[in-house]
Design a protein around this motif. Structure first.
Motif, PDB file in Angstrom:
ATOM      1  N   PHE A   1       0.846  -1.182   0.000  1.00  0.00           N
ATOM      2  CA  PHE A   1       0.000   0.000   0.000  1.00  0.00           C
ATOM      3  C   PHE A   1       0.885   1.237   0.000  1.00  0.00           C
ATOM      4  O   PHE A   1       1.955   1.246   0.609  1.00  0.00           O
ATOM      5  CB  PHE A   1      -0.899   0.038   1.239  1.00  0.00           C
ATOM      6  N   GLU A   2       0.432   2.274  -0.688  1.00  0.00           N
ATOM      7  CA  GLU A   2       1.100   3.573  -0.678  1.00  0.00           C
ATOM      8  C   GLU A   2       0.119   4.607  -0.154  1.00  0.00           C
ATOM      9  O   GLU A   2      -1.068   4.579  -0.494  1.00  0.00           O
ATOM     10  CB  GLU A   2       1.564   3.945  -2.092  1.00  0.00           C
ATOM     11  N   LYS A   3       0.579   5.526   0.669  1.00  0.00           N
ATOM     12  CA  LYS A   3      -0.314   6.522   1.265  1.00  0.00           C
ATOM     13  C   LYS A   3      -0.411   7.810   0.453  1.00  0.00           C
ATOM     14  O   LYS A   3      -1.461   8.452   0.428  1.00  0.00           O
ATOM     15  CB  LYS A   3       0.142   6.835   2.696  1.00  0.00           C
ATOM     16  N   ASP A   4       0.677   8.208  -0.183  1.00  0.00           N
ATOM     17  CA  ASP A   4       0.707   9.487  -0.885  1.00  0.00           C
ATOM     18  C   ASP A   4       0.242   9.324  -2.327  1.00  0.00           C
ATOM     19  O   ASP A   4       0.789   8.511  -3.091  1.00  0.00           O
ATOM     20  CB  ASP A   4       2.124  10.057  -0.862  1.00  0.00           C
ATOM     21  N   VAL A   5      -0.766  10.114  -2.734  1.00  0.00           N
ATOM     22  CA  VAL A   5      -1.342   9.944  -4.059  1.00  0.00           C
ATOM     23  C   VAL A   5      -0.353  10.299  -5.164  1.00  0.00           C
ATOM     24  O   VAL A   5      -0.332   9.644  -6.221  1.00  0.00           O
ATOM     25  CB  VAL A   5      -2.627  10.793  -4.206  1.00  0.00           C
ATOM     26  N   ARG A   6       0.497  11.282  -4.943  1.00  0.00           N
ATOM     27  CA  ARG A   6       1.437  11.671  -5.994  1.00  0.00           C
ATOM     28  C   ARG A   6       2.514  10.603  -6.179  1.00  0.00           C
ATOM     29  O   ARG A   6       2.887  10.279  -7.313  1.00  0.00           O
ATOM     30  CB  ARG A   6       2.057  13.033  -5.674  1.00  0.00           C
ATOM     31  N   THR A   7       3.000  10.054  -5.083  1.00  0.00           N
ATOM     32  CA  THR A   7       3.976   8.966  -5.177  1.00  0.00           C
ATOM     33  C   THR A   7       3.355   7.762  -5.869  1.00  0.00           C
ATOM     34  O   THR A   7       3.964   7.123  -6.732  1.00  0.00           O
ATOM     35  CB  THR A   7       4.462   8.556  -3.776  1.00  0.00           C
ATOM     36  N   TYR A   8       2.113   7.469  -5.475  1.00  0.00           N
ATOM     37  CA  TYR A   8       1.411   6.328  -6.062  1.00  0.00           C
ATOM     38  C   TYR A   8       1.198   6.535  -7.566  1.00  0.00           C
ATOM     39  O   TYR A   8       1.423   5.615  -8.365  1.00  0.00           O
ATOM     40  CB  TYR A   8       0.067   6.147  -5.363  1.00  0.00           C
TER      41      TYR A   8
ATOM     42  N   PHE B   1      -4.171  -1.475  -7.918  1.00  0.00           N
ATOM     43  CA  PHE B   1      -5.576  -1.619  -7.543  1.00  0.00           C
ATOM     44  C   PHE B   1      -5.858  -0.596  -6.455  1.00  0.00           C
ATOM     45  O   PHE B   1      -4.962  -0.199  -5.708  1.00  0.00           O
ATOM     46  CB  PHE B   1      -5.873  -3.043  -7.051  1.00  0.00           C
ATOM     47  N   MET B   2      -7.099  -0.133  -6.366  1.00  0.00           N
ATOM     48  CA  MET B   2      -7.389   0.913  -5.395  1.00  0.00           C
ATOM     49  C   MET B   2      -8.854   0.893  -4.980  1.00  0.00           C
ATOM     50  O   MET B   2      -9.700   0.277  -5.631  1.00  0.00           O
ATOM     51  CB  MET B   2      -7.023   2.288  -5.945  1.00  0.00           C
TER      52      MET B   2
ATOM     53  N   ASP C   1      -9.292   8.479   3.231  1.00  0.00           N
ATOM     54  CA  ASP C   1      -8.728   7.158   3.533  1.00  0.00           C
ATOM     55  C   ASP C   1      -8.721   6.242   2.319  1.00  0.00           C
ATOM     56  O   ASP C   1      -9.132   5.075   2.386  1.00  0.00           O
ATOM     57  CB  ASP C   1      -9.511   6.502   4.678  1.00  0.00           C
ATOM     58  N   VAL C   2      -8.259   6.760   1.193  1.00  0.00           N
ATOM     59  CA  VAL C   2      -8.206   5.966  -0.028  1.00  0.00           C
ATOM     60  C   VAL C   2      -7.134   4.884   0.110  1.00  0.00           C
ATOM     61  O   VAL C   2      -6.060   5.107   0.673  1.00  0.00           O
ATOM     62  CB  VAL C   2      -7.901   6.855  -1.241  1.00  0.00           C
ATOM     63  N   ASN C   3      -7.421   3.699  -0.417  1.00  0.00           N
ATOM     64  CA  ASN C   3      -6.469   2.588  -0.400  1.00  0.00           C
ATOM     65  C   ASN C   3      -5.788   2.487  -1.759  1.00  0.00           C
ATOM     66  O   ASN C   3      -6.441   2.193  -2.771  1.00  0.00           O
ATOM     67  CB  ASN C   3      -7.191   1.283  -0.079  1.00  0.00           C
ATOM     68  N   PHE C   4      -4.487   2.731  -1.792  1.00  0.00           N
ATOM     69  CA  PHE C   4      -3.705   2.656  -3.024  1.00  0.00           C
ATOM     70  C   PHE C   4      -2.831   1.414  -2.973  1.00  0.00           C
ATOM     71  O   PHE C   4      -1.847   1.364  -2.218  1.00  0.00           O
ATOM     72  CB  PHE C   4      -2.799   3.888  -3.172  1.00  0.00           C
ATOM     73  N   GLY C   5      -3.147   0.414  -3.771  1.00  0.00           N
ATOM     74  CA  GLY C   5      -2.360  -0.819  -3.772  1.00  0.00           C
ATOM     75  C   GLY C   5      -1.604  -1.015  -5.070  1.00  0.00           C
ATOM     76  O   GLY C   5      -2.037  -0.565  -6.143  1.00  0.00           O
ATOM     77  N   TYR C   6      -0.463  -1.689  -4.979  1.00  0.00           N
ATOM     78  CA  TYR C   6       0.294  -2.008  -6.193  1.00  0.00           C
ATOM     79  C   TYR C   6       1.097  -3.295  -5.995  1.00  0.00           C
ATOM     80  O   TYR C   6       1.375  -3.714  -4.868  1.00  0.00           O
ATOM     81  CB  TYR C   6       1.210  -0.856  -6.606  1.00  0.00           C
ATOM     82  N   VAL C   7       1.455  -3.917  -7.109  1.00  0.00           N
ATOM     83  CA  VAL C   7       2.148  -5.206  -7.098  1.00  0.00           C
ATOM     84  C   VAL C   7       3.496  -5.046  -7.784  1.00  0.00           C
ATOM     85  O   VAL C   7       3.586  -4.485  -8.885  1.00  0.00           O
ATOM     86  CB  VAL C   7       1.321  -6.284  -7.823  1.00  0.00           C
TER      87      VAL C   7
END
Length: 283
Positions: A5-12, A62-63, A46-52
């Motif tokens: 999971f990543e918290k920062d939208v710009r990094t994600y 996925f988010m 509290d958006v969930n930003f997921g990546y593989v």
């Protein structure tokens, strides 16, 4: 394979945008939401930003914008093993999964794995088609003209959003409709087809991606249907967006509504993908 999971939208966005842009029109939902959040235009918390990651490279993303369904993008190179491992990851993280949407070949393996992990059943809420338009066909316009709606039409837009939600099997409350209408006006995105000064149809310019824009909330009340107003509205707004500089327009349709699908194809839209919405139910 690592899932994070990543918290920062710009990094994600920096991590996953190059991947999603490989199929930009099909991934307009996820790309558009990320763009809105980054620009402060979306009231998501509290958006969930997921990546593989595999072999040091991001291979999938996925988010979720709670309490909505999880979004799985359309990426041809991903195998069925990836969504299964995402299901196990979300299970381990004890994350809520009300449902999931995306291409069936990826969400179905997730649904099967999630069902086994949680002893829940699933049902298909909707099957959607994703369309893209690069140029507008010459379509004889209906009488009237497309006009940018201003706030004097707030009540009308709110009423029509509620009616649209009923037709689309996506119910919306009065409070939700009022809030969405206010967002439309803030973004200057909603348009009305006017005949002799009277609004007869609605269309909205929704999400923007790097090269495209999405159209949604296409609605005509029963009293004005079968006059070509929706066709003219979508054609006119699509033409405007292309003239304003986007390379393409995109939209979602319900696969079970042949009339609307026929209308969009007439305008110049063509299918580039599909998306299925699964919802989970306790046994």
């Amino acid at each position: 394979m690592n899932i994070n999971f990543e918290k920062d939208v710009r990094t994600y966005t920096e991590l996953v945008e190059p991947l999603l842009l490989k199929n930009e029109a099909c991934n307009n939902l996820m790309l558009g939401i990320l763009n809105r959040i980054a620009e402060g235009d979306a009231p998501y918390n509290d958006v969930n930003f997921g990546y593989v990651v595999e072999d040091g490279e991001v291979i999938y993303a996925f988010m979720q914008t709670p309490p909505n369904n999880w979004i799985f993008p359309d990426l041809d190179s991903v195998t069925e093993d990836v969504p299964r491992k995402i299901a196990a990851f979300l299970h381990h993280k004890k994350v809520n999964v009300p449902g999931v949407l995306g291409p069936d070949y990826l969400v179905k393996p997730f649904v099967e794995k999630w069902g086994n992990l949680h002893d829940v059943t699933s049902n298909i809420h909707m099957r959607q088609l994703v369309y893209q338009l690069d140029a507008v066909n010459e379509v004889p316009p209906a009488s009237g003209e497309l006009v940018a709606a201003d706030e004097q039409y707030h009540q009308l837009i709110s009423d029509w959003l509620i009616q649209f939600g009923v037709e689309a099997d996506e119910p919306i409350t009065r409070q939700g409709a009022d809030k969405l209408a206010a967002q439309f006006f803030k973004n200057r995105s909603v348009y009305l087809w006017m005949v002799d000064g009277k609004p007869v149809s609605m269309v909205n310019r929704s999400r923007r991606t790097k090269n495209g824009a999405t159209i949604n909330a296409v609605f005509t009340p029963d009293a004005y249907k079968r006059n070509g107003y929706a066709t003219s509205s979508v054609a006119a707004l699509s033409t405007k967006l292309l003239k304003d500089g986007v390379q393409f327009c995109s939209l979602y349709t319900d696969e079970d509504y042949p009339t609307s699908n026929r209308i969009y194809k007439k305008i110049g839209y063509y299918q580039v993908g599909s998306s299925v919405v699964y919802e989970f139910n306790r046994k």
